[in-house]
Design an enzyme around this catalytic site. Sequence first.
Site, mmCIF file in Angstrom:
data_model
loop_
_atom_site.group_PDB
_atom_site.id
_atom_site.type_symbol
_atom_site.label_atom_id
_atom_site.label_comp_id
_atom_site.label_asym_id
_atom_site.label_seq_id
_atom_site.Cartn_x
_atom_site.Cartn_y
_atom_site.Cartn_z
ATOM 1 N N CYS A 7 0.835 -1.189 0.000
ATOM 2 C CA CYS A 7 0.000 0.000 0.000
ATOM 3 C C CYS A 7 0.873 1.244 0.000
ATOM 4 C CB CYS A 7 -0.900 -0.070 1.236
ATOM 5 S SG CYS A 7 -1.872 1.375 1.417
ATOM 6 N N GLY A 8 0.860 1.979 -1.106
ATOM 7 C CA GLY A 8 1.583 3.248 -1.191
ATOM 8 C C GLY A 8 0.620 4.400 -0.963
ATOM 9 N N ASN A 9 1.129 5.613 -0.986
ATOM 10 C CA ASN A 9 0.245 6.765 -0.750
ATOM 11 C C ASN A 9 -0.720 7.000 -1.904
ATOM 12 O OD1 ASN A 9 0.844 8.270 1.870
ATOM 13 N ND2 ASN A 9 2.884 7.761 1.108
ATOM 14 N N ASN A 11 -1.282 4.283 -4.738
ATOM 15 C CA ASN A 11 -1.877 3.012 -5.177
ATOM 16 C C ASN A 11 -1.591 1.879 -4.204
ATOM 17 O OD1 ASN A 11 -2.985 3.819 -7.742
ATOM 18 N ND2 ASN A 11 -0.879 4.015 -8.458
ATOM 19 N N GLY A 107 10.026 4.104 6.428
ATOM 20 C CA GLY A 107 8.862 3.680 5.641
ATOM 21 C C GLY A 107 8.952 2.187 5.357
ATOM 22 N N ASP A 109 7.824 0.469 2.990
ATOM 23 C CA ASP A 109 8.144 0.203 1.576
ATOM 24 C C ASP A 109 9.650 0.209 1.341
ATOM 25 O OD1 ASP A 109 7.990 2.978 2.231
ATOM 26 O OD2 ASP A 109 7.890 3.521 0.113
ATOM 27 N N ASP A 129 12.919 4.503 -5.849
ATOM 28 C CA ASP A 129 11.507 4.137 -6.003
ATOM 29 C C ASP A 129 10.700 5.377 -6.386
ATOM 30 O OD1 ASP A 129 8.820 3.455 -5.680
ATOM 31 O OD2 ASP A 129 9.241 2.036 -4.080
ATOM 32 N N THR A 132 4.775 8.101 -4.996
ATOM 33 C CA THR A 132 4.213 9.403 -4.654
ATOM 34 C C THR A 132 5.365 10.344 -4.302
ATOM 35 O OG1 THR A 132 2.358 8.205 -3.722
ATOM 36 C CG2 THR A 132 2.523 10.548 -3.176
HETATM 37 N N1 LIG Z 1 1.733 3.612 -15.660
HETATM 38 C C1 LIG Z 1 1.704 4.845 -15.146
HETATM 39 N N2 LIG Z 1 1.715 5.936 -15.941
HETATM 40 C C2 LIG Z 1 1.694 7.194 -15.419
HETATM 41 N N3 LIG Z 1 1.669 7.451 -14.115
HETATM 42 C C3 LIG Z 1 1.657 6.405 -13.288
HETATM 43 C C4 LIG Z 1 1.677 5.044 -13.728
HETATM 44 N N4 LIG Z 1 1.680 4.229 -12.655
HETATM 45 C C5 LIG Z 1 1.670 5.041 -11.576
HETATM 46 N N5 LIG Z 1 1.643 6.338 -11.967
HETATM 47 C C6 LIG Z 1 1.689 7.516 -11.118
HETATM 48 O O1 LIG Z 1 2.982 7.454 -10.549
HETATM 49 C C7 LIG Z 1 2.954 7.869 -9.205
HETATM 50 C C8 LIG Z 1 3.517 6.778 -8.369
HETATM 51 O O2 LIG Z 1 2.714 5.647 -8.438
HETATM 52 P P1 LIG Z 1 2.957 4.431 -7.456
HETATM 53 O O3 LIG Z 1 4.331 3.876 -7.674
HETATM 54 O O4 LIG Z 1 1.818 3.494 -7.567
HETATM 55 O O5 LIG Z 1 2.933 5.247 -6.074
HETATM 56 P P2 LIG Z 1 2.804 4.779 -4.554
HETATM 57 O O6 LIG Z 1 3.583 3.490 -4.405
HETATM 58 O O7 LIG Z 1 3.381 5.917 -3.798
HETATM 59 O O8 LIG Z 1 1.345 4.583 -4.278
HETATM 60 C C9 LIG Z 1 1.532 8.225 -8.873
HETATM 61 O O9 LIG Z 1 1.423 9.630 -8.956
HETATM 62 C C10 LIG Z 1 0.722 7.538 -9.963
HETATM 63 O O10 LIG Z 1 -0.436 8.250 -10.297
HETATM 64 C C1 LIG Z 2 8.797 8.376 1.932
HETATM 65 C C2 LIG Z 2 7.424 7.725 1.789
HETATM 66 C C3 LIG Z 2 6.355 8.796 1.966
HETATM 67 C C4 LIG Z 2 7.316 7.118 0.368
HETATM 68 O O1 LIG Z 2 6.026 6.606 0.186
HETATM 69 P P1 LIG Z 2 5.369 6.256 -1.252
HETATM 70 O O2 LIG Z 2 5.881 7.252 -2.234
HETATM 71 O O3 LIG Z 2 5.861 4.879 -1.608
HETATM 72 O O4 LIG Z 2 3.906 6.264 -1.054
HETATM 73 C C5 LIG Z 2 7.276 6.539 2.813
HETATM 74 O O5 LIG Z 2 8.331 5.655 2.669
HETATM 75 C C6 LIG Z 2 7.225 7.046 4.246
HETATM 76 O O6 LIG Z 2 6.203 7.489 4.706
HETATM 77 N N1 LIG Z 2 8.383 6.975 4.979
HETATM 78 C C7 LIG Z 2 8.517 7.351 6.351
HETATM 79 C C8 LIG Z 2 9.755 8.142 6.604
HETATM 80 C C9 LIG Z 2 11.050 7.448 6.202
HETATM 81 O O7 LIG Z 2 11.055 6.467 5.462
HETATM 82 O O8 LIG Z 2 12.128 7.893 6.661
HETATM 83 K K LIG Z 3 8.428 5.761 -2.947
#
Ligand SMILES: Nc1ncnc2c1ncn2[C@@H]1O[C@H](COP(=O)(O)OP(=O)(O)O)[C@@H](O)[C@H]1O
Ligand SMILES: CC(C)(COP(=O)(O)O)[C@@H](O)C(=O)NCCC(=O)O
Ligand SMILES: [K+]
Length: 257
Positions: A7-9, A11, A107, A109, A129, A132
């Site tokens: 679960c990311g911020n 997706n 985090g 992740d 990575d 978000t």
């Molecule tokens: N295939 C794609 N094309 C364009 N944007 C994408 C795609 N997949 C994800 N995104 C965008 O990339 C960003 C990161 O997505 P994602 O890795 O799923 O984020 P998180 O792990 O933080 O939830 C988000 O802003 C999402 O809308």
């Molecule tokens: C930096 C992040 C916001 C990234 O989250 P994501 O982009 O994967 O949704 C997440 O790993 C987080 O909340 N970390 C906590 C602080 C840290 O890792 O130091």
């Molecule tokens: K990230």
Amino acid sequence: MLLAIDCGNTNTVFSIWDGKQFIATWRASTEWQRTADQYYVWLSTLMRFQNLDVTIDQIIISSTVPRVVFNLRVLADRYYNCRPWVVGKSDCLLPTPPRVDEGTQVGPDRLVNTAGAFDRHGGNLIVVDFGTATTFDVVDTDGAYIGGVIAPGVNLSLEALHNAAAALPHVDITKPQQVVGTNTVACMQSGVFWGYIGLVREICARIKGERGVPMKVIATGGLAPLFQQAEALFDAFEDDLTMHGLTVIHQYNKENT
Ligand SMILES: Nc1ncnc2c1ncn2[C@@H]1O[C@H](COP(=O)(O)OP(=O)(O)O)[C@@H](O)[C@H]1O
Ligand SMILES: CC(C)(COP(=O)(O)O)[C@@H](O)C(=O)NCCC(=O)O
Ligand SMILES: [K+]
């Protein structure tokens, strides 16, 4: 079978692991209000749609959004009759614990990416990575997460421009044809895209300089493909790295608890 949830911020990704490979992967937007019942209806419908007749009896969760974990725990308990491993909680072991300032929350992740990348590549890595946020996770020789870098995500940067400036539209990221934009959208895309190329190159160079050892750079996350094509910034690109890390941590816990 194992259900792995990342679960990311933005997706949330669900994958089913049969012990050898992922047999299905689905993605939903992350919404903390979603209930266990809603998750189940969605998951079971997709499983039926793909004719997947499997029994899920183990679940592992990594969530950068603490609030969603409650409903995912209820999902595990109510519908799959199991207690999930939640990365970052004390009862979920890591193959190598992180070495960071005392009291710091890493985090989950980033811990999962570290475990997945070390399993595939060994030590001395930078995992980038593109989620978000864009995170750089530094993996030591022994596979420990020892810190890194957090930068604003690609889409977040574009959204910030749109939100703060009245004349700047909502724009999707693509690789611009040239650096000098001849319209507003092209100018914004250029700023973020080429700015990002520079950001990644500079941060990786400085990490390598600070560490003084050769390091591999591994890219993952939703937007990694955009940069993978553009420039030779990475040694590898792995879109399933977080999911792979979840299976590594799951296996470690099964063998050690
Ligand atoms: N295939 C794609 N094309 C364009 N944007 C994408 C795609 N997949 C994800 N995104 C965008 O990339 C960003 C990161 O997505 P994602 O890795 O799923 O984020 P998180 O792990 O933080 O939830 C988000 O802003 C999402 O809308
Ligand atoms: C930096 C992040 C916001 C990234 O989250 P994501 O982009 O994967 O949704 C997440 O790993 C987080 O909340 N970390 C906590 C602080 C840290 O890792 O130091
Ligand atoms: K990230």
